[in-house]
Design a protein around this motif. Sequence first.
Motif, PDB file in Angstrom:
ATOM      1  N   TRP A   7       0.796  -1.226   0.000  1.00 34.34           N
ATOM      2  CA  TRP A   7       0.000   0.000   0.000  1.00 34.34           C
ATOM      3  C   TRP A   7       0.828   1.274   0.000  1.00 34.34           C
ATOM      4  CZ3 TRP A   7      -4.526  -0.263  -1.851  1.00 34.34           C
ATOM      5  CH2 TRP A   7      -5.296  -1.398  -1.685  1.00 34.34           C
ATOM      6  N   PRO A   8       1.939   1.366   0.745  1.00 32.06           N
ATOM      7  CA  PRO A   8       2.705   2.627   0.696  1.00 32.06           C
ATOM      8  C   PRO A   8       3.151   2.988  -0.717  1.00 32.06           C
ATOM      9  CG  PRO A   8       3.446   1.295   2.540  1.00 32.06           C
ATOM     10  CD  PRO A   8       2.497   0.449   1.746  1.00 32.06           C
ATOM     11  N   SER A   9       3.578   2.007  -1.483  1.00 31.00           N
ATOM     12  CA  SER A   9       4.018   2.269  -2.845  1.00 31.00           C
ATOM     13  C   SER A   9       2.861   2.760  -3.714  1.00 31.00           C
ATOM     14  CB  SER A   9       4.636   1.004  -3.435  1.00 31.00           C
ATOM     15  OG  SER A   9       5.045   1.228  -4.759  1.00 31.00           O
ATOM     16  N   ILE A  10       1.712   2.123  -3.592  1.00 26.06           N
ATOM     17  CA  ILE A  10       0.547   2.516  -4.387  1.00 26.06           C
ATOM     18  C   ILE A  10       0.052   3.900  -3.974  1.00 26.06           C
ATOM     19  CG2 ILE A  10      -1.864   1.948  -4.887  1.00 26.06           C
ATOM     20  CD1 ILE A  10      -1.025  -1.009  -4.700  1.00 26.06           C
ATOM     21  N   ILE A  11       0.002   4.157  -2.683  1.00 21.37           N
ATOM     22  CA  ILE A  11      -0.466   5.461  -2.194  1.00 21.37           C
ATOM     23  C   ILE A  11       0.478   6.575  -2.623  1.00 21.37           C
ATOM     24  CG2 ILE A  11      -0.824   6.818  -0.093  1.00 21.37           C
ATOM     25  CD1 ILE A  11      -1.955   4.233   1.170  1.00 21.37           C
ATOM     26  N   LEU A  12       1.789   6.349  -2.533  1.00 21.89           N
ATOM     27  CA  LEU A  12       2.746   7.370  -2.969  1.00 21.89           C
ATOM     28  C   LEU A  12       2.674   7.594  -4.477  1.00 21.89           C
ATOM     29  CD1 LEU A  12       5.792   6.522  -0.695  1.00 21.89           C
ATOM     30  CD2 LEU A  12       4.327   8.551  -0.582  1.00 21.89           C
ATOM     31  N   TRP A  83       3.587  -4.676  -8.773  1.00 21.15           N
ATOM     32  CA  TRP A  83       3.813  -4.028 -10.066  1.00 21.15           C
ATOM     33  C   TRP A  83       3.053  -2.727 -10.187  1.00 21.15           C
ATOM     34  CZ3 TRP A  83       0.000  -2.770 -13.479  1.00 21.15           C
ATOM     35  CH2 TRP A  83      -1.244  -3.364 -13.271  1.00 21.15           C
ATOM     36  N   LEU A  84       1.888  -2.634  -9.584  1.00 22.94           N
ATOM     37  CA  LEU A  84       1.085  -1.415  -9.679  1.00 22.94           C
ATOM     38  C   LEU A  84       1.792  -0.240  -9.010  1.00 22.94           C
ATOM     39  CD1 LEU A  84      -1.499  -0.038 -10.559  1.00 22.94           C
ATOM     40  CD2 LEU A  84      -2.532  -0.765  -8.407  1.00 22.94           C
ATOM     41  N   GLY A  85       2.340  -0.467  -7.841  1.00 24.38           N
ATOM     42  CA  GLY A  85       3.066   0.597  -7.152  1.00 24.38           C
ATOM     43  C   GLY A  85       4.301   1.031  -7.918  1.00 24.38           C
ATOM     44  N   ILE A  86       5.029   0.065  -8.447  1.00 24.69           N
ATOM     45  CA  ILE A  86       6.224   0.393  -9.232  1.00 24.69           C
ATOM     46  C   ILE A  86       5.820   1.152 -10.495  1.00 24.69           C
ATOM     47  CG2 ILE A  86       8.129  -0.597 -10.548  1.00 24.69           C
ATOM     48  CD1 ILE A  86       8.079  -2.938  -8.504  1.00 24.69           C
TER      49      ILE A  86
END
Length: 109
Positions: A7-12, A83-86
């Motif tokens: 979640w942190p990656s997606i939120i950022l 992959w979504l966050g990246i």
Amino acid sequence: MVQKVNWPSIILGIIGWTLIGLTLLAMWMALRASASDPDPSGKDIIGFFPLFALVIIGPVNLAGGIAGIVGAVGKPKTLKLNWLGILLNASPYVIFTVLPFLLAILFGR
């Protein structure tokens, strides 16, 4: 075993794209407001809005990208969930690097 989404990656990544959208909106509004102004002095600062926004957007996307990569280390199944966050954190730089070349090709300049 339950796989967790990073979640942190997606939120950022979402915050980064929101800041890009707000920057474009601010530029558009500044250009629309200055269109009726007869004095053109001081309007060149509008072109620097993305540079000023990059001071905030850059670290946000960097932190999100690192969080996504760190979350993807390990099993290949965890990579599918990160992959979504990246993608959200890397896509602004890919798009804004390719877009000028694509526009130059399309408009023949």
